[in-house]
Design a protein around this motif. Structure first.
Motif, PDB file in Angstrom:
ATOM      1  N   HIS A 156      50.354  41.769  43.943  1.00 42.88           N
ATOM      2  CA  HIS A 156      49.791  41.852  42.591  1.00 42.88           C
ATOM      3  C   HIS A 156      48.720  42.821  42.255  1.00 42.88           C
ATOM      4  N   ASP A 175      38.593  45.168  35.764  1.00 44.90           N
ATOM      5  CA  ASP A 175      38.430  43.871  34.998  1.00 44.90           C
ATOM      6  C   ASP A 175      39.519  43.135  35.387  1.00 44.90           C
ATOM      7  N   SER A 176      40.645  43.589  35.246  1.00 44.24           N
ATOM      8  CA  SER A 176      42.107  42.841  35.428  1.00 44.24           C
ATOM      9  C   SER A 176      42.171  42.544  36.766  1.00 44.24           C
ATOM     10  N   LYS A 219      39.926  39.448  37.412  1.00 42.46           N
ATOM     11  CA  LYS A 219      40.319  38.227  36.805  1.00 42.46           C
ATOM     12  C   LYS A 219      41.128  37.442  37.791  1.00 42.46           C
ATOM     13  N   LEU A 220      42.194  38.317  38.420  1.00 43.04           N
ATOM     14  CA  LEU A 220      43.221  37.790  39.282  1.00 43.04           C
ATOM     15  C   LEU A 220      42.274  37.239  40.525  1.00 43.04           C
ATOM     16  N   ASP A 249      41.004  33.664  39.092  1.00 37.60           N
ATOM     17  CA  ASP A 249      42.227  32.752  38.823  1.00 37.60           C
ATOM     18  C   ASP A 249      42.621  32.270  40.355  1.00 37.60           C
ATOM     19  N   ARG A 255      39.060  48.812  32.843  1.00 42.02           N
ATOM     20  CA  ARG A 255      40.042  47.698  32.543  1.00 42.02           C
ATOM     21  C   ARG A 255      40.595  47.327  33.770  1.00 42.02           C
ATOM     22  N   THR A 256      41.104  48.314  34.605  1.00 45.01           N
ATOM     23  CA  THR A 256      41.780  48.024  35.783  1.00 45.01           C
ATOM     24  C   THR A 256      41.117  47.076  36.694  1.00 45.01           C
ATOM     25  N   VAL A 302      48.894  45.518  38.862  1.00 44.09           N
ATOM     26  CA  VAL A 302      47.778  45.662  37.827  1.00 44.09           C
ATOM     27  C   VAL A 302      47.815  47.382  37.813  1.00 44.09           C
TER      28      VAL A 302
END
Length: 412
Positions: free
Chosen positions: A201, A217-218, A221-222, A225, A214-215, A205
Motif C-alpha cells: 500500500h 498526507d496520503s 491517511k492510510l 484509516d 501530498r504523498t 501511494v
C-alpha cells in the motif's frame, strides 16, 4: 556539496494516544525520524533531545566519512543527554528513542539508524526497505523461525533490542552509505506507519508521483484509516525530480516542534509492561528494551508459543479429519439401505447400495442373483433391467423381481 531536491515532514498523534512522542526533521541536507518511548513524558523528551542534537548536522559535507562521524557523535551526545535527564528526573528513567537519519552528501545518502523506525527507498517503481529493525521479532525472522508476515502480528513486535536510551552511553548505530540519483524518493517513518500500512500500500501511494507533502498526507491517511494505534511520523525526501524545493527553511514536527524548546514536563512513573505489551494504556510506552537476562526468557516463550500453535494445528486437523471420516461413514451406511434391480452378465440381480462409484470404490454390491435369465424377458422388461430399476426398499425390489419372473414365464 549541497543537496538538491525537495522534502516534507508530517507527524500525527494517531487515534489512540493523547500525546505525540514522535519527532521528525526535514532540512536542507539532513532528514530524521525519532520515535520516543518512556511513558507520558519520557518519550516526548527523548525524541526531542535526539532531534535537537541532530539539527546542527544540517549543513553541506565535504565527504561521506565526515557525515558518518558527525551522525555517530551526535547520537552519542544525545544518549548522554538522555542519561542526564533520567538522573535529574528519576521519574523519566527508562526513556529512549529510535533514530533514523539521512545526511545527503552530493550523490550519496549517509544513513544512521537504531531502533525500529524505518528508511525506505523508492526507485524505478520499486519500494525497498533499507534499514533493518532492531527488534526481537526481526531476530526471529533473520533466524528463519517466523516469517515477515508473522512478525507483523507477533505479540513481541514492539520489543526493541537496540535503541538510544538512558542505559547506554555508547549507542551502536547501523552506519552505511548508499549512492542516490535523481528521481529517487526516500521515505523515513516511525512504526506508526510501517506497523499499520504494509509495503504494497505504501508502494501504491509512492507510485502516484505526487509532491512530497501530498504523498506524506496520503500515507498518513492510510495509517489513520488502519486505526493508527500509535503516533505516525513521515519524512519524504525527493532527489531532484519534478517538485522543486519551495523553501530552504527546515521543518520540525512532533514533540521536537515545541516552540519553547526541549521541555521536561511532569511525568508519571512508567509502569513496567514488557510482559504485556498489548494491554498498555494509550499514554504508556510502545517500545521496550529488555535487559539481557530477559532475552532467553523471551526466546523460550516464543518457543512455547510455536509449540502451542503446532499442537493447535494438529488438533484442528485431527478434528476435521474425524468429522470428514464420520460424514463418509454415515453416508456409506445410508447407501447400504438402498436397493435396485439390474443385470449381471445374463441374469437379473438385486443390488444393495446406489448406482454410483467414487473412483475405484463401488457403492453397490450383489444382494441376490435371482436366476431369471435376461433372454427370457420381454424386450421392454429386459431393456429396463439393463438400465436398472430403482427400488424403494428390499421388499419393493423383491416385488419387482416377482413381476419380472412372471413376465419371463418362470414358475419358481
Amino acid at each position: 556539496m549541497v543537496f538538491e531536491g525537495s522534502s516534507a515532514a508530517i507527524s500525527h498523534t494517531g487515534k489512540v494516544r493523547s500525546n505525540n512522542q514522535d519527532s521528525g526533521y526535514a532540512g536542507s541536507n539532513l532528514f530524521v525520524v525519532a520515535d520516543g518511548m518512556g511513558g507520558h513524558a519520557g518519550g516526548d523528551v527523548a525524541s526531542s533531545l535526539a532531534i535537537h542534537r541532530m539539527q546542527p548536522l544540517d549543513h553541506p559535507y565535504t565527504s561521506t566519512e565526515d557525515a558518518q562521524a558527525e551522525l555517530q557523535a551526535a547520537a552519542t551526545t544525545a544518549a548522554g543527554d538522555l542519561i542526564r535527564a533520567a538522573k535529574d528526573r528519576p521519574e523519566l528513567a527508562g526513556l529512549g528513542t529510535t533514530l533514523s537519519a539521512i545526511a545527503m552528501v552530493g550523490e550519496y545518502a549517509v544513513i544512521g539508524h537504531i531502533g525500529d523506525s524505518r528508511i525506505y527507498l523508492y526507485r524505478d517503481d520499486a519500494l525497498t526497505q533499507i534499514t533493518a529493525d532492531h527488534t526481537f521479532v526481526q531476530r526471529l525472522v533473520d533466524s528463519g523461525r517466523i516469517t515477515p508476515e508473522e512478525a507483523r502480528f507477533h505479540p513481541r513486535r514492539s520489543v526493541l533490542m537496540r535503541v538510544l536510551s538512558d542505559m547506554d552511553a555508547d549507542p551502536e548505530l547501523d552506519m552505511f552509505v548508499m549512492p542516490t540519483q535523481p528521481g529517487d524518493r526516500w521515505l523515513l517513518c516511525s512504526d506508526g506507519l510501517s506497523g499499520v500500512v504494509d509495503d504494497a500500500h505504501m508502494d501504491k501511494v509512492l507510485r502516484l508521483g505526487m509532491a512530497p507533502g501530498r504523498t506524506a498526507d496520503s500515507l498518513l491517511k492510510l495509517a489513520l484509516d488502519g486505526g493508527a494505534p500509535d503516533n505516525v511520523t513521515i519524512v519524504i525526501v525527493d532527489v531532484g525530480g519534478q517538485h522543486p524545493l519551495v523553501s530552504g527553511t527546515a521543518t520540525i514536527v512532533g514533540s521536537a516542534s515545541n516552540p519553547q524548546g526541549v521541555v521536561v514536563p511532569a511525568a508519571r512513573p512508567a509502569r513496567s509492561s514488557w510482559l504485556h505489551p498489548v494491554r498498555q494504556a494509550a499514554n504508556e510506552p510502545t517500545h521496550f528494551e529488555p535487559a539481557a537476562e530477559y532475552l532467553e526468557e523471551l526466546i523460550e516463550e516464543d518457543r512455547r508459543r510455536a509449540r502451542r500453535r503446532r499442537v493447535g494445528w494438529i488438533t484442528g486437523l485431527v478434528v476435521v479429519v474425524a468429522l470428514i471420516a464420520a460424514a463418509l461413514f454415515g453416508g456409506y451406511n445410508w447407501t447400504q439401505t438402498r436397493y435396485f434391480v439390474g443385470a449381471d452378465d445374463d441374469t437379473v440381480v438385486i443390488y444393495r447400495g446406489i448406482q454410483q462409484d467414487i473412483g475405484p470404490i463401488s457403492l453397490s454390491s450383489v444382494h441376490e442373483d435371482t436366476g431369471i435369465r435376461l433372454k427370457d424377458l420381454p424386450s421392454f422388461d429386459r431393456s429396463q433391467v439393463q438400465r436398472t430399476i430403482t427400488a424403494r426398499s428390499l421388499d419393493d425390489a423383491e416385488r419387482i423381481v416377482d413381476r419380472l419372473r412372471t413376465s419371463a414365464g418362470d414358475d419358481r
